[in-house]
Write an enzyme that holds these catalytic residues in place. Structure first.
Site, mmCIF file in Angstrom:
data_model
loop_
_atom_site.group_PDB
_atom_site.id
_atom_site.type_symbol
_atom_site.label_atom_id
_atom_site.label_comp_id
_atom_site.label_asym_id
_atom_site.label_seq_id
_atom_site.Cartn_x
_atom_site.Cartn_y
_atom_site.Cartn_z
ATOM 1 N N LYS A 25 0.857 -1.194 0.000
ATOM 2 C CA LYS A 25 0.000 0.000 0.000
ATOM 3 C C LYS A 25 0.888 1.238 0.000
ATOM 4 O O LYS A 25 1.506 1.584 0.999
ATOM 5 C CB LYS A 25 -0.932 0.051 1.209
ATOM 6 C CG LYS A 25 -2.030 1.094 0.975
ATOM 7 C CD LYS A 25 -2.568 1.752 2.209
ATOM 8 C CE LYS A 25 -1.734 2.842 2.784
ATOM 9 N NZ LYS A 25 -1.643 4.074 1.960
ATOM 10 N N CYS A 30 14.638 11.010 5.086
ATOM 11 C CA CYS A 30 14.740 10.553 6.473
ATOM 12 C C CYS A 30 16.186 10.484 6.955
ATOM 13 O O CYS A 30 16.475 10.693 8.133
ATOM 14 C CB CYS A 30 14.091 9.188 6.611
ATOM 15 S SG CYS A 30 14.808 7.975 5.480
HETATM 16 P P1 NAD Z 1 3.233 8.299 7.652
HETATM 17 O O1 NAD Z 1 3.651 7.528 8.839
HETATM 18 O O2 NAD Z 1 2.252 9.398 7.822
HETATM 19 O O3 NAD Z 1 2.587 7.332 6.539
HETATM 20 C C1 NAD Z 1 3.297 6.240 6.017
HETATM 21 C C2 NAD Z 1 2.326 5.237 5.438
HETATM 22 O O4 NAD Z 1 1.523 4.699 6.494
HETATM 23 C C3 NAD Z 1 1.350 5.794 4.407
HETATM 24 O O5 NAD Z 1 1.205 4.865 3.351
HETATM 25 C C4 NAD Z 1 0.051 5.892 5.190
HETATM 26 O O6 NAD Z 1 -1.088 5.808 4.372
HETATM 27 C C5 NAD Z 1 0.157 4.678 6.083
HETATM 28 N N1 NAD Z 1 -0.677 4.688 7.286
HETATM 29 C C6 NAD Z 1 -1.040 5.747 8.052
HETATM 30 N N2 NAD Z 1 -1.798 5.328 9.090
HETATM 31 C C7 NAD Z 1 -1.917 3.982 8.982
HETATM 32 C C8 NAD Z 1 -2.582 2.970 9.750
HETATM 33 N N3 NAD Z 1 -3.259 3.273 10.859
HETATM 34 N N4 NAD Z 1 -2.476 1.702 9.342
HETATM 35 C C9 NAD Z 1 -1.781 1.372 8.230
HETATM 36 N N5 NAD Z 1 -1.150 2.283 7.452
HETATM 37 C C10 NAD Z 1 -1.212 3.574 7.830
HETATM 38 O O7 NAD Z 1 4.574 8.823 6.990
HETATM 39 P P2 NAD Z 1 4.742 9.818 5.764
HETATM 40 O O8 NAD Z 1 4.337 11.184 6.182
HETATM 41 O O9 NAD Z 1 4.128 9.208 4.560
HETATM 42 O O10 NAD Z 1 6.337 9.762 5.542
HETATM 43 C C11 NAD Z 1 7.239 10.555 6.210
HETATM 44 C C12 NAD Z 1 7.889 9.803 7.341
HETATM 45 O O11 NAD Z 1 8.516 8.621 6.848
HETATM 46 C C13 NAD Z 1 9.003 10.595 8.011
HETATM 47 O O12 NAD Z 1 8.945 10.415 9.394
HETATM 48 C C14 NAD Z 1 10.265 9.952 7.439
HETATM 49 O O13 NAD Z 1 11.418 10.124 8.218
HETATM 50 C C15 NAD Z 1 9.846 8.539 7.359
HETATM 51 N N6 NAD Z 1 10.719 7.791 6.445
HETATM 52 C C16 NAD Z 1 11.609 6.895 6.970
HETATM 53 C C17 NAD Z 1 12.474 6.202 6.131
HETATM 54 C C18 NAD Z 1 13.481 5.211 6.671
HETATM 55 O O14 NAD Z 1 14.070 4.484 5.878
HETATM 56 N N7 NAD Z 1 13.705 5.140 7.963
HETATM 57 C C19 NAD Z 1 12.426 6.420 4.764
HETATM 58 C C20 NAD Z 1 11.518 7.357 4.269
HETATM 59 C C21 NAD Z 1 10.657 8.030 5.124
#
Ligand code: NAD
Length: 505
Positions: free
Chosen positions: A193, A301
């Site tokens: 997803k 990130c």
């Molecule tokens: P987010 O946590 O808001 O969303 C990530 C995903 O989770 C999306 O697909 C969203 O639809 C889904 N999601 C949200 N609530 C959910 C639920 N209750 N159940 C299942 N899925 C759910 O993150 P974002 O804003 O899309 O991305 C930014 C964040 O990602 C930042 O904190 C960034 O640092 C992190 N990130 C980390 C890495 C890494 O490798 N550590 C890489 C890229 C981004």
């Protein structure tokens, strides 16, 4: 409610929207077929918020259940192919990704505003590398075999089963392949997803998997809102692994859902990396790299967003840094001259601006930038903030935008203390010419990856992940393949079986 499925694999017959000249399906890909939902969500381009890209199928619990069901059905056949049968298909997929890079770049640039040139030259081919690397690793795996206690012992990797992969909006194609590739190579069908703010390039991944000949149900892509279809996917009891990249806040929610089913979870979460510059460093190289933290509008990130500079070289480092920042060009991400893209979404722009506004209000000094660039657009100026103290919110929390903080230290101990003073621990950068210091500080800093005098160099066989609220578990190489497998110890009493019949080589 799930709508009627369209003709199986009918790339040409299925309705598609055109995005920068590329035809993209807005529907799910479940069991090898495009499936529409009755509901949709709107997808707009950060390049121009008036540019509506698509109404995308808004998955619900029925779609989630259908996708997991397709993965369950596909699991025995996919497992039976073994590492080399799967590897052949995954390498074909990698070749198709390489061929499709120009189209993928156009779509992802329109959808999330990452710089088109860097997508084309660097980021998207990593998707192909991910599949090749895991196909190779799974094939090359040698089972551990030894004798003890009178038994011949063998560690066997068994495919764990249906795996849900949930990914964030930044670099969506590359990050989705990074998590999908080990699951598929290990023998697990996947339900992916992608994030609702940049869903389109992963729809193209489904087309490529289809064209590569992955059997129906082996890779499913479900579109929709995290709290809706995402929540339904991660709580389905038929799912055997949950692999997530995103924020620590969402990570907690998803980890709880997985825990309720006693399903292993891995989370690559947010970062707030220190960027430590010692007085003996190549200051210009360090300054240039620090200015590069504004690339992709800082929506990375792994970025080192806390500049920690040894006090005597603070002014020199800052003036060199400004010289590099001056060369940044804010603009349209399709233009090769642009180096700083707009942010993904008006809500995210408001979030980033809110951090800087609150910092200003509490007495942190905004040394540079600190404003929205051009009303009506989603750009934020490259910003440098000198905090009043280490407890400032802007030091302690991930901004995920073009915002760095500047602090000074006296000596190694203080550098390490400041570096380790947040709840995060994803990555760190250290700049020094001293090998001994690189070793000492590199070992002392609490982070999953520490780069010394470089950044973003990755060997895909190395472990990758975060400490603290930056993550749980390790991906990369065999670490990811072990996570995606159920490890079994097979023990045979020595001398109890006929070697010729039982020895499978
Ligand atoms: P987010 O946590 O808001 O969303 C990530 C995903 O989770 C999306 O697909 C969203 O639809 C889904 N999601 C949200 N609530 C959910 C639920 N209750 N159940 C299942 N899925 C759910 O993150 P974002 O804003 O899309 O991305 C930014 C964040 O990602 C930042 O904190 C960034 O640092 C992190 N990130 C980390 C890495 C890494 O490798 N550590 C890489 C890229 C981004």
């Amino acid at each position: 409610m799930t709508g009627p499925a369209t003709a199986a694999n009918a790339r040409d017959e299925h309705p598609r929207v055109e995005v920068s000249g590329v035809a993209v399906s807005v529907d799910h890909y479940i069991g090898g077929r495009r499936v529409a939902s009755a509901g949709t969500f709107e997808d707009r381009s950060p390049l121009d918020w008036g540019w509506k890209l698509a109404d995308v199928s808004r998955g619900d619990a029925v779609d989630a259940s259908a996708a997991v069901g397709a993965a369950v059905d596909a699991a025995p056949g996919w497992a039976a192919l073994g590492p080399s049968g799967r590897g052949g298909l995954l390498r074909r997929l990698a070749d198709l990704i390489d061929d499709a890079v120009p189209e993928l770049a156009k779509v992802e640039c329109a959808d999330m505003a990452m710089l088109e040139e860097s997508l084309r030259l660097r980021v998207l081919s990593r998707g192909a590398r991910n599949f090749r690397a895991y196909a190779d690793l799974a094939e090359a795996h040698e089972e551990r075999v030894w004798t003890s206690g009178g038994t011949r012992n063998r560690v066997v990797r068994m495919p764990a089963g249906p795996t849900v992969v949930i990914t964030p909006w930044n670099a969506p194609f590359m990050l989705s392949t990074w998590k999908t590739a080990p699951a598929l190579a290990a023998g697990n069908p996947v339900v992916l997803k992608p994030a609702e703010w940049s869903p389109l390039s992963c729809s193209l991944l489904a087309d490529l998997a289809d064209a590569a000949g992955l059997p129906p149900g082996v890779l499913n892509v479900v579109q929709g809102i995290g709290e809706e279809v995402g929540a339904a996917l991660v709580s389905d009891p038929r799912v055997r692994r949950v692999s997530f990249t995103g924020s620590p806040e969402t990570g907690r929610v998803i980890a709880s859902a997985a825990a309720a089913n006693l399903v292993p979870f891995t989370g690559e979460l947010g970062g707030k990396g220190p960027f430590i510059v010692f007085a003996d460093a190549d200051l210009d190289a360090a300054a240039a790299k620090a200015a590069a933290m504004y690339d992709d509008a800082g929506q990375v990130c792994l970025a080192g967003t806390r500049l920690l500079v040894e006090a005597p070289v603070r002014d020199e480092l800052v003036s060199r840094f400004y010289a590099h920042v001056d060369r940044h060009v804010l603009g349209d991400s399709r233009d090769p001259a642009t180096t700083v893209s707009p942010l993904i979404h008006p809500e995210h722009l408001a979030r980033v601006a809110g951090f800087v506004d609150r910092a200003r209000a509490r007495g942190d000094r905004v040394l540079r930038g600190g404003r929205v660039w051009r009303d009506g657009g989603l750009w934020y100026e490259p910003t440098l903030v000198e905090p009043a103290g280490n407890d400032s919110e802007i030091v302690q929390r991930e901004v995920f935008g073009p915002v760095l903080t500047l602090q000074t230290f006296a000596g190694e101990d203080e550098a390490v203390e400041l570096a380790n003073s947040t709840d995060y621990g994803l990555s760190a950068l250290v700049w020094t010419r001293s090998e001994a210091r690189a070793e000492r500080v590199g070992r002392a800093v609490r982070a999953g990856t520490v780069w010394v005098n470089t950044f973003l160099v990755r060997d895909l066989t190395a472990p990758f992940g975060g400490i603290g609220i930056s993550g749980i578990g390790r991906e990369g190489g065999d670490y990811a393949l072990d996570f995606c497998s159920d490890l079994k110890t097979l023990q045979i009493l020595e001398g109890s079986t006929d070697r010729e019949e039982s020895d499978d080589g």
